[in-house]
Design a protein around this motif. Structure first.
Motif, PDB file in Angstrom:
ATOM      1  N   VAL A 153      10.656  14.138   1.560  1.00  0.00           N
ATOM      2  CA  VAL A 153      10.742  14.163   3.020  1.00  0.00           C
ATOM      3  C   VAL A 153      12.192  14.308   3.462  1.00  0.00           C
ATOM      4  CG1 VAL A 153      10.335  12.836   5.139  1.00  0.00           C
ATOM      5  CG2 VAL A 153       8.654  12.792   3.286  1.00  0.00           C
ATOM      6  N   ASP A 154      13.080  13.565   2.806  1.00  0.00           N
ATOM      7  CA  ASP A 154      14.495  13.575   3.175  1.00  0.00           C
ATOM      8  C   ASP A 154      15.313  13.314   1.915  1.00  0.00           C
ATOM      9  OD1 ASP A 154      17.039  13.195   4.138  1.00  0.00           O
ATOM     10  OD2 ASP A 154      16.470  11.789   5.715  1.00  0.00           O
ATOM     11  N   LYS A 155      16.038  14.344   1.448  1.00  0.00           N
ATOM     12  CA  LYS A 155      16.804  14.211   0.207  1.00  0.00           C
ATOM     13  C   LYS A 155      17.913  13.171   0.326  1.00  0.00           C
ATOM     14  CE  LYS A 155      19.720  18.204   1.367  1.00  0.00           C
ATOM     15  NZ  LYS A 155      20.877  17.438   1.794  1.00  0.00           N
ATOM     16  N   ASP A 156      18.302  12.827   1.541  1.00  0.00           N
ATOM     17  CA  ASP A 156      19.375  11.852   1.754  1.00  0.00           C
ATOM     18  C   ASP A 156      18.857  10.450   2.031  1.00  0.00           C
ATOM     19  OD1 ASP A 156      21.406  13.813   1.483  1.00  0.00           O
ATOM     20  OD2 ASP A 156      21.078  14.451   3.555  1.00  0.00           O
ATOM     21  N   VAL A 157      17.546  10.252   1.905  1.00  0.00           N
ATOM     22  CA  VAL A 157      16.977   8.947   2.227  1.00  0.00           C
ATOM     23  C   VAL A 157      17.558   7.870   1.306  1.00  0.00           C
ATOM     24  CG1 VAL A 157      14.980   9.181   0.684  1.00  0.00           C
ATOM     25  CG2 VAL A 157      14.825   7.698   2.685  1.00  0.00           C
ATOM     26  N   LYS A 158      17.924   6.730   1.881  1.00  0.00           N
ATOM     27  CA  LYS A 158      18.513   5.639   1.105  1.00  0.00           C
ATOM     28  C   LYS A 158      17.446   4.804   0.426  1.00  0.00           C
ATOM     29  CE  LYS A 158      22.008   3.333   2.400  1.00  0.00           C
ATOM     30  NZ  LYS A 158      22.896   3.839   1.334  1.00  0.00           N
ATOM     31  N   MET A 159      16.376   4.507   1.159  1.00  0.00           N
ATOM     32  CA  MET A 159      15.304   3.697   0.582  1.00  0.00           C
ATOM     33  C   MET A 159      14.049   3.861   1.419  1.00  0.00           C
ATOM     34  SD  MET A 159      16.616  -0.153   1.599  1.00  0.00           S
ATOM     35  CE  MET A 159      18.320   0.167   1.168  1.00  0.00           C
ATOM     36  N   ASN A 160      12.902   3.624   0.795  1.00  0.00           N
ATOM     37  CA  ASN A 160      11.650   3.695   1.542  1.00  0.00           C
ATOM     38  C   ASN A 160      11.314   2.327   2.135  1.00  0.00           C
ATOM     39  OD1 ASN A 160      10.238   2.144  -0.501  1.00  0.00           O
ATOM     40  ND2 ASN A 160      10.043   4.036  -1.721  1.00  0.00           N
ATOM     41  N   LYS A 161      10.186   2.259   2.839  1.00  0.00           N
ATOM     42  CA  LYS A 161       9.831   1.022   3.550  1.00  0.00           C
ATOM     43  C   LYS A 161       9.583  -0.142   2.603  1.00  0.00           C
ATOM     44  CE  LYS A 161       6.524   3.141   5.812  1.00  0.00           C
ATOM     45  NZ  LYS A 161       5.381   3.446   6.718  1.00  0.00           N
ATOM     46  N   LEU A 162       8.989   0.152   1.444  1.00  0.00           N
ATOM     47  CA  LEU A 162       8.702  -0.931   0.503  1.00  0.00           C
ATOM     48  C   LEU A 162       9.983  -1.432  -0.159  1.00  0.00           C
ATOM     49  CD1 LEU A 162       6.725  -2.782  -0.845  1.00  0.00           C
ATOM     50  CD2 LEU A 162       6.193  -0.983  -2.504  1.00  0.00           C
ATOM     51  N   GLN A 163      10.874  -0.513  -0.525  1.00  0.00           N
ATOM     52  CA  GLN A 163      12.160  -0.932  -1.088  1.00  0.00           C
ATOM     53  C   GLN A 163      12.924  -1.792  -0.084  1.00  0.00           C
ATOM     54  OE1 GLN A 163      13.630   2.999  -1.956  1.00  0.00           O
ATOM     55  NE2 GLN A 163      13.177   2.826  -4.138  1.00  0.00           N
ATOM     56  N   TRP A 164      12.932  -1.363   1.167  1.00  0.00           N
ATOM     57  CA  TRP A 164      13.624  -2.124   2.216  1.00  0.00           C
ATOM     58  C   TRP A 164      13.008  -3.518   2.349  1.00  0.00           C
ATOM     59  CZ3 TRP A 164      12.882  -4.704   6.740  1.00  0.00           C
ATOM     60  CH2 TRP A 164      13.986  -4.877   7.572  1.00  0.00           C
ATOM     61  N   SER A 165      11.684  -3.582   2.334  1.00  0.00           N
ATOM     62  CA  SER A 165      10.993  -4.866   2.481  1.00  0.00           C
ATOM     63  C   SER A 165      11.286  -5.784   1.305  1.00  0.00           C
ATOM     64  CB  SER A 165       9.481  -4.643   2.606  1.00  0.00           C
ATOM     65  OG  SER A 165       9.172  -3.877   3.754  1.00  0.00           O
ATOM     66  N   CYS A 166      11.325  -5.222   0.087  1.00  0.00           N
ATOM     67  CA  CYS A 166      11.620  -6.032  -1.104  1.00  0.00           C
ATOM     68  C   CYS A 166      13.044  -6.575  -1.055  1.00  0.00           C
ATOM     69  CB  CYS A 166      11.405  -5.209  -2.368  1.00  0.00           C
ATOM     70  SG  CYS A 166       9.671  -4.877  -2.752  1.00  0.00           S
ATOM     71  N   LEU A 167      13.994  -5.761  -0.617  1.00  0.00           N
ATOM     72  CA  LEU A 167      15.372  -6.234  -0.497  1.00  0.00           C
ATOM     73  C   LEU A 167      15.489  -7.309   0.582  1.00  0.00           C
ATOM     74  CD1 LEU A 167      17.398  -2.926  -0.903  1.00  0.00           C
ATOM     75  CD2 LEU A 167      17.580  -4.955  -2.335  1.00  0.00           C
ATOM     76  N   SER A 199       0.842  -1.193   0.000  1.00  0.00           N
ATOM     77  CA  SER A 199       0.000   0.000   0.000  1.00  0.00           C
ATOM     78  C   SER A 199       0.881   1.248   0.000  1.00  0.00           C
ATOM     79  CB  SER A 199      -0.925  -0.007   1.220  1.00  0.00           C
ATOM     80  OG  SER A 199      -0.166  -0.016   2.417  1.00  0.00           O
ATOM     81  N   SER A 200       0.291   2.398  -0.305  1.00  0.00           N
ATOM     82  CA  SER A 200       1.077   3.607  -0.533  1.00  0.00           C
ATOM     83  C   SER A 200       1.851   4.078   0.689  1.00  0.00           C
ATOM     84  CB  SER A 200       0.155   4.725  -1.032  1.00  0.00           C
ATOM     85  OG  SER A 200      -0.337   4.426  -2.321  1.00  0.00           O
ATOM     86  N   SER A 201       1.378   3.774   1.894  1.00  0.00           N
ATOM     87  CA  SER A 201       2.118   4.206   3.091  1.00  0.00           C
ATOM     88  C   SER A 201       3.494   3.568   3.162  1.00  0.00           C
ATOM     89  CB  SER A 201       1.329   3.879   4.361  1.00  0.00           C
ATOM     90  OG  SER A 201       1.227   2.477   4.558  1.00  0.00           O
ATOM     91  N   MET A 202       3.679   2.449   2.440  1.00  0.00           N
ATOM     92  CA  MET A 202       4.974   1.775   2.450  1.00  0.00           C
ATOM     93  C   MET A 202       6.015   2.500   1.595  1.00  0.00           C
ATOM     94  SD  MET A 202       4.963  -0.965   4.424  1.00  0.00           S
ATOM     95  CE  MET A 202       6.157  -2.156   3.794  1.00  0.00           C
ATOM     96  N   TYR A 203       5.598   3.537   0.849  1.00  0.00           N
ATOM     97  CA  TYR A 203       6.553   4.307   0.047  1.00  0.00           C
ATOM     98  C   TYR A 203       7.189   5.443   0.855  1.00  0.00           C
ATOM     99  CZ  TYR A 203       4.899   1.846  -4.090  1.00  0.00           C
ATOM    100  OH  TYR A 203       4.587   0.884  -5.011  1.00  0.00           O
ATOM    101  N   PHE A 204       6.884   5.532   2.123  1.00  0.00           N
ATOM    102  CA  PHE A 204       7.502   6.526   2.996  1.00  0.00           C
ATOM    103  C   PHE A 204       8.861   6.002   3.490  1.00  0.00           C
ATOM    104  CE2 PHE A 204       8.439   8.453   7.072  1.00  0.00           C
ATOM    105  CZ  PHE A 204       8.122   9.783   6.869  1.00  0.00           C
ATOM    106  N   PRO A 205       9.884   6.870   3.623  1.00  0.00           N
ATOM    107  CA  PRO A 205       9.903   8.288   3.247  1.00  0.00           C
ATOM    108  C   PRO A 205      10.406   8.466   1.820  1.00  0.00           C
ATOM    109  CG  PRO A 205      11.878   7.752   4.475  1.00  0.00           C
ATOM    110  CD  PRO A 205      11.093   6.461   4.367  1.00  0.00           C
ATOM    111  N   GLY A 206       9.944   9.510   1.159  1.00  0.00           N
ATOM    112  CA  GLY A 206      10.423   9.813  -0.180  1.00  0.00           C
ATOM    113  C   GLY A 206      11.450  10.929  -0.145  1.00  0.00           C
ATOM    114  N   LYS A 207      11.984  11.258  -1.293  1.00  0.00           N
ATOM    115  CA  LYS A 207      12.998  12.310  -1.383  1.00  0.00           C
ATOM    116  C   LYS A 207      12.449  13.665  -0.933  1.00  0.00           C
ATOM    117  CE  LYS A 207      16.469   9.961  -3.127  1.00  0.00           C
ATOM    118  NZ  LYS A 207      17.742   9.787  -2.388  1.00  0.00           N
TER     119      LYS A 207
END
Length: 309
Positions: free
Chosen positions: A98-112, A88-96
């Motif tokens: 929100v934080d330009k230095d963010v490495k990955m969002n929650k969904l990317q982390w979960s997929c990895l 769901s869309s809440s898993m795309y937090f945080p995006g750029k």
């Protein structure tokens, strides 16, 4: 710098290669740790016993750990695992934004994390399947242990590592009931979700998880969060426009006006999740996306070892 720190999620990144490196790094760490039982079981090795033939000694493992391990060749499928990811869309937090230095969002982390688990499961000759859900089940694979099936899982996860979709709401309760009905053989169900539901929906959501337990499945729930921002509300003291990724609703405010109240609410919410999980005998693992993947792999190995006792 750890491998996790160096992960770069650009489009050309090979998800399978990252998963392989994560797992190999994890094995090396286990070989150097006191958890020899996990490393032996995972790596499909056993400690070399004096007097045995040296033909099956794994010299690569010896070079990394300074210990002799012999390879195991027995064909066995020890486990059936079902990896479940909330997309769901809440898993795309945080995006750029929100934080330009963010490495990955929650969904990317979960997929990895799921890709690393898949690599680990296949090396152990365990069978695995993947389910994705938002307002319903969007993907539900068979459970297999071969290379072609693994490639299907990787290609499916790859779509969600690099694409973002907004306004996809969550229907976790309904989706978990569907999963419980769809998984017919006893399995280890591994769930990645931020569990962001209205507090009034917590009881029905855990009833759905209890449905999985009632069907004799073991469950690990990884509560995926950006702990700094979502739990402790660590934002700069300035005006922000906060946007609900699932509904699109917007709220403008000064961050310090909400920090104390918000942090207290979220801390209480997570503790209630933990207590409910304990009540239903579900393994609850807080998963901070700013940390590495060892927290996922080791939790799985611990659960796997208990299931085989």
């Amino acid at each position: 710098m750890t491998l996790f720190d160096s992960v770069d999620l650009k489009r050309h990144t090979n998800l399978e290669l990252i998963a392989q490196k994560v797992v190999e790094g994890f094995i090396i760490g286990l070989h150097k740790s006191p958890f020899h039982g996990f490393s032996v079981e995972f790596a499909e090795h056993r400690l070399y016993q004096p007097g045995e033939s040296i033909r099956n000694i794994d010299w690569k493992v010896y070079a990394r750990s300074d210990k002799f391990f012999t390879k195991k060749y027995e064909e066995e499928t020890n486990l059936r695992a079902r990896i479940v990811i909330d997309i769901s869309s809440s898993m795309y937090f945080p995006g750029k934004e929100v934080d330009k230095d963010v490495k990955m969002n929650k969904l990317q982390w979960s997929c990895l994390a799921a890709a690393a688990l898949t690599h680990l499961l296949k090396k152990q000759r365990d069978a695995f399947g993947l389910t994705l859900f938002d307002e319903g089940l969007t993907f539900h694979s068979e459970v297999k242990s071969n290379s072609a099936h693994q490639q299907l899982i990787f290609s499916t996860l790859d779509k969600y590592v690099y694409n973002e979709q907004v306004n996809k709401k969550t229907a976790a309760t309904e989706s978990l009931h569907l999963i419980a009905d769809a998984v017919h053989k006893r399995s280890l169900v591994i769930i990645f979700s931020d569990m962001l539901e209205h507090p009034d929906k917590m009881e029905p959501m855990f009833d759905a998880l209890q449905h999985l337990k009632h069907n004799k499945h073991e469950v690990i729930l990884f509560h995926v969060m950006d702990a700094a921002k979502e739990l402790h509300f660590e934002f700069e003291n300035r005006p922000y426009e906060f946007i609900d990724l699932e509904s699109g609703e917007k709220l403008k405010l000064q961050s310090n006006e909400l920090k104390k109240e918000y942090s207290a609410f979220m801390t209480k919410y997570e503790e209630e999740l933990r207590m409910k999980a304990m009540q239903y005998k579900i393994d609850f693992v807080p998963a901070d996306i700013n940390q590495g993947f060892d927290q996922v792999l080791q939790s799985y190995l611990i659960k796997r070892s208990k299931m085989r006792v």
